[in-house]
Design a protein around this motif. Structure first.
Motif: not given
Length: 106
Positions: A4, A30-31, A34-35, A37-40
């Motif tokens: 991220g 939004m995707t 999330r990348y 923020r290292n959520e995905l």
């Protein structure tokens, strides 16, 4: 540096907003958030698109990533990759070759 953080750093280096990069990647903003923020974790085809867009080599990306402390999602991803023993073995022996093979698939 996490995946991220690398994505965010490269995006900012190019002076792009999340919306601009998301449009280039053909993903939702939004995707991308999330990348960053290292959520995905991005898929391999998405990472390959990023390498092309950022004009950086996989070696550069992997070098930056190798300095990172892996988060839980990245560890799960590696564990899943390890289940594919032949692919994992080839990727570890020659990552540049494997990335080129993946580029040819997508």
């Amino acid at each position: 540096m996490s995946i991220g953080n690398i994505i965010k750093k490269e995006r900012k280096r190019l002076g792009w907003s999340q919306i601009e990069l998301a449009e280039k990647l053909k993903i939702h903003r939004m995707t991308l958030g999330r990348y960053e923020r290292n959520e995905l974790i991005p898929s391999i085809p998405t990472i390959l698109k990023m390498l092309d867009i950022f004009e950086i080599s996989a070696d550069t990306f992997l070098e930056r990533q190798s300095n990172a402390v892996l988060n839980d999602k990245e560890i799960r991803f590696i564990k899943e990759l390890r289940k594919e023993k032949e692919l994992y073995k080839e990727a570890m022996e020659s990552p540049r070759l494997e990335i080129q093979k993946l580029k040819n698939l997508y």
